[in-house]
Design a protein around this motif. Sequence first.
Motif, PDB file in Angstrom:
ATOM      1  N   GLU A  20     -10.737  -1.947  -9.814  1.00 56.25           N
ATOM      2  CA  GLU A  20     -10.372  -0.837 -10.961  1.00 56.25           C
ATOM      3  C   GLU A  20      -9.591   0.284 -10.188  1.00 56.25           C
ATOM      4  O   GLU A  20      -8.869   1.053 -10.886  1.00 56.25           O
ATOM      5  CB  GLU A  20     -11.517  -0.380 -11.510  1.00 56.25           C
ATOM      6  N   LEU A  21     -10.098   0.524  -8.931  1.00 58.57           N
ATOM      7  CA  LEU A  21      -9.791   1.839  -8.195  1.00 58.57           C
ATOM      8  C   LEU A  21      -8.180   1.416  -7.706  1.00 58.57           C
ATOM      9  O   LEU A  21      -7.464   2.519  -7.307  1.00 58.57           O
ATOM     10  CB  LEU A  21     -10.575   2.106  -7.247  1.00 58.57           C
ATOM     11  N   ALA A  22      -7.801   0.243  -7.616  1.00 54.33           N
ATOM     12  CA  ALA A  22      -6.656  -0.268  -6.785  1.00 54.33           C
ATOM     13  C   ALA A  22      -5.300   0.512  -7.350  1.00 54.33           C
ATOM     14  O   ALA A  22      -4.510   0.903  -6.293  1.00 54.33           O
ATOM     15  CB  ALA A  22      -6.364  -1.585  -7.034  1.00 54.33           C
ATOM     16  N   PRO A  23      -5.071   0.888  -8.642  1.00 50.70           N
ATOM     17  CA  PRO A  23      -3.799   1.732  -8.931  1.00 50.70           C
ATOM     18  C   PRO A  23      -3.947   3.135  -8.226  1.00 50.70           C
ATOM     19  O   PRO A  23      -2.668   3.729  -8.099  1.00 50.70           O
ATOM     20  CB  PRO A  23      -4.042   1.943 -10.523  1.00 50.70           C
ATOM     21  N   LEU A  24      -5.008   3.597  -7.841  1.00 50.69           N
ATOM     22  CA  LEU A  24      -4.610   4.560  -7.098  1.00 50.69           C
ATOM     23  C   LEU A  24      -4.423   4.723  -5.641  1.00 50.69           C
ATOM     24  O   LEU A  24      -3.912   5.855  -5.266  1.00 50.69           O
ATOM     25  CB  LEU A  24      -6.135   5.414  -6.912  1.00 50.69           C
ATOM     26  N   LEU A  25      -4.196   3.568  -5.254  1.00 48.05           N
ATOM     27  CA  LEU A  25      -3.426   3.078  -3.903  1.00 48.05           C
ATOM     28  C   LEU A  25      -1.995   3.818  -3.892  1.00 48.05           C
ATOM     29  O   LEU A  25      -1.634   4.159  -2.901  1.00 48.05           O
ATOM     30  CB  LEU A  25      -3.258   1.493  -3.776  1.00 48.05           C
ATOM     31  N   ARG A  26      -1.625   3.860  -5.047  1.00 48.50           N
ATOM     32  CA  ARG A  26      -0.200   4.057  -5.343  1.00 48.50           C
ATOM     33  C   ARG A  26       0.111   5.691  -5.890  1.00 48.50           C
ATOM     34  O   ARG A  26       1.077   6.184  -5.620  1.00 48.50           O
ATOM     35  CB  ARG A  26       0.580   3.400  -6.271  1.00 48.50           C
ATOM     36  N   THR A  27      -1.034   6.542  -6.317  1.00 51.40           N
ATOM     37  CA  THR A  27      -0.801   7.488  -7.176  1.00 51.40           C
ATOM     38  C   THR A  27      -1.886   8.759  -6.601  1.00 51.40           C
ATOM     39  O   THR A  27      -1.497   9.692  -6.337  1.00 51.40           O
ATOM     40  CB  THR A  27      -1.279   7.434  -8.657  1.00 51.40           C
ATOM     41  N   ASP A  28      -2.829   8.366  -5.976  1.00 51.39           N
ATOM     42  CA  ASP A  28      -3.885   9.177  -5.550  1.00 51.39           C
ATOM     43  C   ASP A  28      -4.973   8.722  -4.429  1.00 51.39           C
ATOM     44  O   ASP A  28      -5.974   8.424  -4.745  1.00 51.39           O
ATOM     45  CB  ASP A  28      -4.564   9.873  -6.820  1.00 51.39           C
ATOM     46  N   GLN A  29      -4.322   8.484  -3.181  1.00 45.51           N
ATOM     47  CA  GLN A  29      -5.019   8.026  -2.439  1.00 45.51           C
ATOM     48  C   GLN A  29      -6.488   8.635  -1.890  1.00 45.51           C
ATOM     49  O   GLN A  29      -7.344   8.133  -1.539  1.00 45.51           O
ATOM     50  CB  GLN A  29      -4.422   7.293  -1.203  1.00 45.51           C
ATOM     51  N   GLY A  30      -6.397  10.151  -1.863  1.00 49.45           N
ATOM     52  CA  GLY A  30      -7.413  10.889  -1.795  1.00 49.45           C
ATOM     53  C   GLY A  30      -8.546  10.764  -2.669  1.00 49.45           C
ATOM     54  O   GLY A  30      -9.568  10.589  -2.280  1.00 49.45           O
ATOM     55  N   ARG A  31      -8.143  10.462  -4.042  1.00 46.59           N
ATOM     56  CA  ARG A  31      -9.339  10.383  -4.900  1.00 46.59           C
ATOM     57  C   ARG A  31      -9.789   9.034  -4.834  1.00 46.59           C
ATOM     58  O   ARG A  31     -11.219   8.974  -4.890  1.00 46.59           O
ATOM     59  CB  ARG A  31      -8.387  10.596  -6.269  1.00 46.59           C
ATOM     60  N   LEU A  32      -9.177   8.070  -4.521  1.00 47.77           N
ATOM     61  CA  LEU A  32      -9.661   6.534  -4.074  1.00 47.77           C
ATOM     62  C   LEU A  32     -10.595   6.545  -3.045  1.00 47.77           C
ATOM     63  O   LEU A  32     -11.507   6.261  -2.941  1.00 47.77           O
ATOM     64  CB  LEU A  32      -8.500   5.652  -3.687  1.00 47.77           C
ATOM     65  N   ALA A  33     -10.217   7.383  -1.892  1.00 46.99           N
ATOM     66  CA  ALA A  33     -11.088   7.401  -0.578  1.00 46.99           C
ATOM     67  C   ALA A  33     -12.298   8.187  -1.033  1.00 46.99           C
ATOM     68  O   ALA A  33     -13.448   7.772  -0.636  1.00 46.99           O
ATOM     69  CB  ALA A  33     -10.150   8.314   0.255  1.00 46.99           C
ATOM     70  N   ARG A  34     -12.302   9.160  -1.901  1.00 40.80           N
ATOM     71  CA  ARG A  34     -13.507  10.028  -2.136  1.00 40.80           C
ATOM     72  C   ARG A  34     -14.362   9.044  -3.184  1.00 40.80           C
ATOM     73  O   ARG A  34     -15.698   9.052  -2.802  1.00 40.80           O
ATOM     74  CB  ARG A  34     -13.303  11.152  -3.047  1.00 40.80           C
TER      75      ARG A  34
END
Length: 429
Positions: A20-34
């Motif tokens: 579910e977090l995978a879309p953030l790979l392209r838009t907000d990697q910082g948010r994904l990492a947190r």
Amino acid sequence: VALASMRQRHAEHCARRLDELAPLLRTDQGRLARAVLAEGANVRAAWHTAVATGRADLVAMMVPVLRCFFEVRGRLLEGVAELRLALQAAPAACADGAPADGVAARALARVRQEVAMLHYRAGDLVQAQAVAQAALAPAQACQEWGAVIGSLNVLANCASAAGDYRGAHGLQQRALGLARRHGQRHAQATLLGNLGITEKRLGRLPQALQHYEEALAMARELADTNATVVHLNNLASLHRALGQWPQAQRVLDEALLLCQQHGLANMRPFVHLGLGLLALDRGVPTQAAGPLLQALALAQASGLQQVALSAELGLAAAAIAEGTPAGRQQAGPRLQRVAHQIRERGAASALLVDVAFHHATALAAEGEGARAAPLLAACAAHPTTEARRREQAALALQALLERGEPRPPAADPEATVQAAIDALLHTPA
């Protein structure tokens, strides 16, 4: 049995959450990492369960997000160790209920490609090339095109780092063709940016600008913040090469702001490096030291060896550019450290010619033109020298000739560079 079943359900739940977090790979990697960091223990346990039980479907869902997490958080070596668990477990038989072999093959291809990229980011070019090469044919066989494209990109990056710019160009063109054929627009943007880097290193600046601008426009359209910062940083390097200081400053300021707004710790070392090199290019070495020291500290903390080496070289160049004996004395140990680390890693590196170039400029400044001239000639003629560095070496050599130094006899550039590095490493610090 009940505990094993509970672990499986936990792994499935965590894998779905990462997916579910995978879309953030392209838009907000910082948010994904947190988000991953907040569930660190759960994610690690789920990953180990997925690997140990042969759940290739879960491994495939988790690995892109995990690779991004380790890269953004600057934990490259830890990431390599964790993801390699899936490579070590791959030959084991799948557990009951695990997916068919085709899924397992595609998952393995993804893991190999992601591990290769982490090795490359960490500066281990030998391992990066070996893992990417091992991934290529199996990924093609199971038509896991993302892994094929990613592996070709890693191989191109390794070729470029070794100074084989034409080889890198061919691999990038091949990967770009596949990305276009299979509609992978994020990969297209990455490869266009990397082609821009290669064109710049070959001295084809108009082509580099075209690729950079196309890559940046595509990254902005896709709302890919991390890629936007990458392409801004690359565009700044081209502005520097063209002597367009205000334009370079503007795009680097935007890149740094995006890093701060989106928590992109992985990109800050690159941007600070660009800011330091810009100050150096503008002829204000005293203003270069601050951002270069920041780049060095951040890169060392993150395991970004290539950036750390470039920052160390920049600091050596800044010390030499001060024009004082004390500055040149400070530069010597930095050049020695870079040369030692490159030799220790055992991979061909175009940075070694940069070490030789800065060593030659220091020798020339110390009045040792007879030693500097052959080395500058070698740097200008060496096959791995970037176009801009080749021009700088040729100009520095011409300045020595105009001061009365005799033209050095023809010699093998590689042998001359290696002999100079040997002498540098044996010079007392």
